[in-house]
Design an enzyme around this catalytic site. Structure first.
Site, PDB file in Angstrom:
ATOM      1  N   GLU A 182       0.843  -1.271   0.048  1.00 53.21           N
ATOM      2  CA  GLU A 182       0.022  -0.056  -0.113  1.00 53.21           C
ATOM      3  C   GLU A 182       0.985   1.294  -0.103  1.00 53.21           C
ATOM      4  O   GLU A 182       0.207   2.319  -0.408  1.00 53.21           O
ATOM      5  CB  GLU A 182      -1.050  -0.094   1.184  1.00 53.21           C
ATOM      6  CG  GLU A 182      -2.455   0.485   1.043  1.00 53.21           C
ATOM      7  CD  GLU A 182      -3.444   0.044   1.995  1.00 53.21           C
ATOM      8  OE1 GLU A 182      -4.132  -0.659   1.718  1.00 53.21           O
ATOM      9  OE2 GLU A 182      -3.329   0.608   3.110  1.00 53.21           O
ATOM     10  N   HIS A 187       7.513 -26.987  -0.954  1.00 51.22           N
ATOM     11  CA  HIS A 187       7.000 -27.991  -1.599  1.00 51.22           C
ATOM     12  C   HIS A 187       5.831 -27.643  -2.368  1.00 51.22           C
ATOM     13  O   HIS A 187       4.912 -28.536  -2.805  1.00 51.22           O
ATOM     14  CB  HIS A 187       6.417 -28.994  -0.653  1.00 51.22           C
ATOM     15  CG  HIS A 187       7.883 -29.673   0.298  1.00 51.22           C
ATOM     16  ND1 HIS A 187       8.440 -30.786  -0.244  1.00 51.22           N
ATOM     17  CD2 HIS A 187       8.540 -29.175   1.312  1.00 51.22           C
ATOM     18  CE1 HIS A 187       9.548 -30.942   0.822  1.00 51.22           C
ATOM     19  NE2 HIS A 187       9.591 -29.769   1.714  1.00 51.22           N
ATOM     20  N   LYS A 232     -13.254   1.658  -3.367  1.00 55.00           N
ATOM     21  CA  LYS A 232     -14.365   2.009  -2.194  1.00 55.00           C
ATOM     22  C   LYS A 232     -15.409   2.693  -3.133  1.00 55.00           C
ATOM     23  O   LYS A 232     -16.683   2.670  -2.637  1.00 55.00           O
ATOM     24  CB  LYS A 232     -13.892   2.866  -1.149  1.00 55.00           C
ATOM     25  CG  LYS A 232     -13.060   2.065   0.008  1.00 55.00           C
ATOM     26  CD  LYS A 232     -12.865   2.968   1.068  1.00 55.00           C
ATOM     27  CE  LYS A 232     -11.365   2.387   2.105  1.00 55.00           C
ATOM     28  NZ  LYS A 232     -10.989   3.271   2.945  1.00 55.00           N
TER      29      LYS A 232
HETATM   30  O1  PA5 Z   1      -3.218   1.767   5.961  1.00 55.80           O
HETATM   31  C1  PA5 Z   1      -4.261   2.218   5.919  1.00 55.80           C
HETATM   32  O2  PA5 Z   1      -4.270   3.442   5.960  1.00 55.80           O
HETATM   33  C2  PA5 Z   1      -5.186   1.435   5.483  1.00 55.80           C
HETATM   34  O3  PA5 Z   1      -5.157   0.106   5.252  1.00 55.80           O
HETATM   35  C3  PA5 Z   1      -6.327   1.555   6.565  1.00 55.80           C
HETATM   36  O4  PA5 Z   1      -5.451   1.013   7.928  1.00 55.80           O
HETATM   37  C4  PA5 Z   1      -7.833   0.552   6.519  1.00 55.80           C
HETATM   38  O5  PA5 Z   1      -8.162   1.039   5.046  1.00 55.80           O
HETATM   39  C5  PA5 Z   1      -8.752   1.015   7.357  1.00 55.80           C
HETATM   40  O6  PA5 Z   1      -8.869   2.193   7.733  1.00 55.80           O
HETATM   41  P1  PA5 Z   1      -9.757   2.534   8.902  1.00 55.80           P
HETATM   42  O7  PA5 Z   1      -8.756   2.468  10.053  1.00 55.80           O
HETATM   43  O8  PA5 Z   1      -9.794   4.230   8.860  1.00 55.80           O
HETATM   44  O9  PA5 Z   1     -11.126   1.948   8.906  1.00 55.80           O
END
Ligand code: PA5
Length: 424
Positions: A274, A295, A409
């Site tokens: 990410e 394996h 989203k």
């Molecule tokens: O690293 C990030 O920002 C994302 O992976 C969030 O943690 C994830 O989308 C969850 O978001 P939130 O904590 O706002 O629900």
């Protein structure tokens, strides 16, 4: 700590051509508003740790199970630490069972979870920085009603909210209902938040010493504050993987030899994926657990397309081991291994794997730590976060946003809104 011990293809001298660039990025990083996590282990966390331990003691005394609701950075870190240090079978020592919700939208999962909770004493920790992410919001709706159904007015005492200090729907609900709250600092993004209450509360409830975890992180924060690439292992790792990427090794495989680390792999995968996968750039992060995966996918690694390099993660000491027993029949021909321990054999298989893969043109980077415990996991988590931020900047992408996740989203919400219009 000498975490980075061995590498192939790229030498210590090769990486030094990045010395100046790394130093520049080091200073840029310190100024970025989303880097609260860099200094977090240096701050006095006594109050936070005390209040987390206080709530954790209450929950351990009053509950059989804690449901952690969260997705992405809001649960992966806690689960990584908890599962790395949990026994393979049975309940954690000094802690209670942790189960997760809001990490998917499977109807079967949430339905079975409710059935599983029946008859057990339950607490809930809902974690969301934005407070509006669909997966945890849906799960919280279900679990909130479930808790109210079971505990009536007392449900409010059994739900703990971890969210932003000021904003978001979850924050509003928590204030209005009177849930106890922990804060996710404004300057710490989701996937960099495991060493805040986001990760600390669930792991404390799992019986893990969070002071040890933070001490390890502080050790890393001190060592890795070094701006000079020549003396900073996290930056060396970042530069090595960047150079391998530039040479066409586009996939990084994080490999461990301890199955308990498989959830730690998931945390690592999210952190790097990410943070770096942007503007059509970035190493593809994938993970394997050896020897199991030798394996399964071992053939591809040894002999498939030459696009992989491997980062071997190894802890020298693992709690729990046993000797191979002597068998007078020796029908399986394994008496030559009698009196050696499983962990010794596992470590030798790691050496063999590194040699075979390096010979097969899979460059190998090795990260070694003395012991698999809370202290060294704290160290390693900080090590990877620092390396990841540096890595992303070497690629010239922003390590702290996730525009690609927002795209999914938006599309999902558009489709759900269309369905709503049709049914109205
Ligand atoms: O690293 C990030 O920002 C994302 O992976 C969030 O943690 C994830 O989308 C969850 O978001 P939130 O904590 O706002 O629900």
């Amino acid at each position: 700590m000498n975490a980075l011990s061995l590498y192939s293809k790229i030498s210590n001298d090769d990486i030094l051509i990045y010395r100046e660039q790394v130093e520049k990025i080091h200073h840029t990083l310190l100024k970025h508003q989303a880097t609260g996590w860099i200094g977090f282990p240096f701050q006095n966390q006594e109050n936070l740790i005390n209040s987390i331990n206080y709530v954790a003691s209450e929950i351990k005394a009053c509950a059989d199970v804690l449901v952690v609701i969260g997705v992405g950075g809001s649960f992966l870190g806690a689960r990584a630490i908890q599962e790395a240090l949990a026994p393979y079978f049975g309940l954690p020592k000094g802690g209670i069972e942790i189960v997760y919700a809001g990490l998917n939208m499977s109807g079967a999962y949430i339905k079975e979870l409710l059935a599983y909770l029946d008859g057990k004493q339950v607490y809930v920790n809902v974690i969301s920085k934005s407070g509006g992410t669909m997966e945890p919001a849906l799960a919280f709706r279900v679990l909130r009603l479930y808790m109210e159904g079971r505990y009536g007015d007392k449900a409010v005492e059994r739900i703990i909210v971890t969210t932003d200090e000021k904003k978001g729907i979850l924050k509003e609900i928590a204030d209005k209902t009177g849930y106890r709250q922990f804060v996710i600092p404004d300057d710490v993004g989701g996937r960099y938040s495991v060493l805040t209450a986001v990760g600390l509360l669930p792991v404390a409830i799992a019986g893990i010493d969070i002071q040890e975890l933070m001490d390890g992180a502080r050790h890393a924060a001190t060592e890795l504050a070094e701006k000079d690439l020549a003396f900073n292992d996290a930056y060396k790792y970042a530069v090595m993987r960047h150079m391998l990427y530039e040479q066409g090794y586009t996939n990084e495989l994080l490999a461990s030899f301890e199955p308990g680390l498989s959830k730690f792999h998931e945390w690592w995968k999210q952190l790097f994926g990410e943070s770096e996968g942007k503007d059509h750039k970035g190493l593809y992060p994938s993970t394997v657990t050896f020897s199991t995966d030798l394996h399964a996918i071992g053939q591809y690694i040894q002999d498939g397309r030459r696009i992989l390099f491997e980062t071997l993660l190894h802890f020298h000491e693992i709690e729990g081991d046993m000797e191979v027993p002597y068998d007078v029949r020796d029908e399986d021909g394994l008496n030559y291994l009698a009196n050696r321990t499983f962990n010794e054999i596992n470590a030798i298989s790691k050496q063999g794997t590194a040699l075979a893969h390096a010979e097969g043109d899979v460059p190998v980077i090795q990260i070694e730590l003395p012991k698999l415990d809370a202290y060294h996991l704290g160290y390693l988590i900080y090590f990877f976060m620092k390396a990841c931020a540096m890595s992303a900047y070497l690629l010239e992408v922003n390590p702290f946003n996730q525009p690609g996740v927002e795209a999914y989203k938006r599309k999902m919400l558009e489709l759900l809104q269309e369905e709503k219009a049709v049914t109205e």
